[in-house]
Write a protein that holds these residues in place. Sequence first.
Motif, mmCIF file in Angstrom:
data_model
loop_
_atom_site.group_PDB
_atom_site.id
_atom_site.type_symbol
_atom_site.label_atom_id
_atom_site.label_comp_id
_atom_site.label_asym_id
_atom_site.label_seq_id
_atom_site.Cartn_x
_atom_site.Cartn_y
_atom_site.Cartn_z
ATOM 1 N N ALA A 1 0.008 2.355 14.083
ATOM 2 C CA ALA A 1 1.456 2.765 13.751
ATOM 3 C C ALA A 1 1.427 4.068 13.027
ATOM 4 N N ARG A 2 2.794 4.417 12.791
ATOM 5 C CA ARG A 2 2.869 5.953 12.204
ATOM 6 C C ARG A 2 2.636 5.737 10.467
ATOM 7 N N ASP A 3 2.444 4.593 10.181
ATOM 8 C CA ASP A 3 1.888 4.933 8.651
ATOM 9 C C ASP A 3 0.474 4.599 8.610
ATOM 10 N N LEU B 1 0.898 -1.160 0.074
ATOM 11 C CA LEU B 1 0.049 0.074 -0.142
ATOM 12 C C LEU B 1 0.886 1.204 -0.166
ATOM 13 N N PRO B 2 0.564 2.392 -0.915
ATOM 14 C CA PRO B 2 1.252 3.610 -0.845
ATOM 15 C C PRO B 2 1.638 4.231 0.775
ATOM 16 N N GLY B 3 2.708 4.367 0.981
ATOM 17 C CA GLY B 3 2.990 5.014 2.216
ATOM 18 C C GLY B 3 3.030 4.272 3.498
ATOM 19 N N ARG B 4 2.993 2.982 3.326
ATOM 20 C CA ARG B 4 2.758 1.886 4.281
ATOM 21 C C ARG B 4 4.333 1.174 4.409
ATOM 22 N N MET B 5 4.764 0.929 5.763
ATOM 23 C CA MET B 5 5.992 0.348 5.805
ATOM 24 C C MET B 5 5.925 -1.101 5.769
#
Length: 258
Positions: free
Chosen positions: A198-200, A134-138
């Motif tokens: 989480a931060r993502d 997914l875009p922007g996920r770690m």
Amino acid sequence: MKRPVVGIIGNSYLMNDQYPTHAGGTMNSDAVANVSGCLPMLIPSDPRFVSVDELLETCDGFVLTGGRPNVHPEEYGEAATTAHGEFDRARDAITLPLVRACVERGQPFLGICRGFQEVNVALGGTLYPEIRDLPGRMNHRMPPDGTLEEKFALRHVVTLREDGVFHRLFGAREVMTNTLHGQGINTPGAGIEIDGTARDGTPEAMYVRDAPGFTLSVQWHPEWDAANDPVSRPLFQAFGDAVREWAGCGGGGLRRTG
């Protein structure tokens, strides 16, 4: 004094690539026995051997463990793809109705990793097959190499809702956790309260809103070093308190005399 019984959901494996087994991580039993103060009982999660009704009558609480197979996407209305990985339909057949029954009865459970996802699916939610795509996920998956200590090492921050259930339990708005999962919540199920991320933006801590019993669930693996970790220890202690309350007062006491 008899300890209340906690059913630990087992997973199916082939030992030596040919001998079928049901197994559970020792660290789950360790956390239940030595931090929650309960009697751990491994459950063969297959409807050929046990029924949900029998489990509800035999156990006072449940730990919905992690596991390599994922919840089958048909359980949330989607077709299976290679991205969804491996499945265990027998475990699905036990855990999903078990979650719904526990929510209704107020019988305590603790959801961990796959168990966290099972709770969401059981209540009508959906999952992403692969968070890291997914875009922007770690990448939340377990590191492929290293020692067990390195694989379960603390790797990211989880931010908890101000004055939420987990904030009050841990005494902090931010906690460090390990991360060993590929899938994650897409849409929350009915009554699911996301209480930490989480931060993502990946949901990491939740409970079932207005449920009469203990329903705390986390996407990480708190069973690792549970006796010493400042996040894991209060979580398993609170779970143990809820199981003892069920066994001694409401559900458990009524169950054994009824």
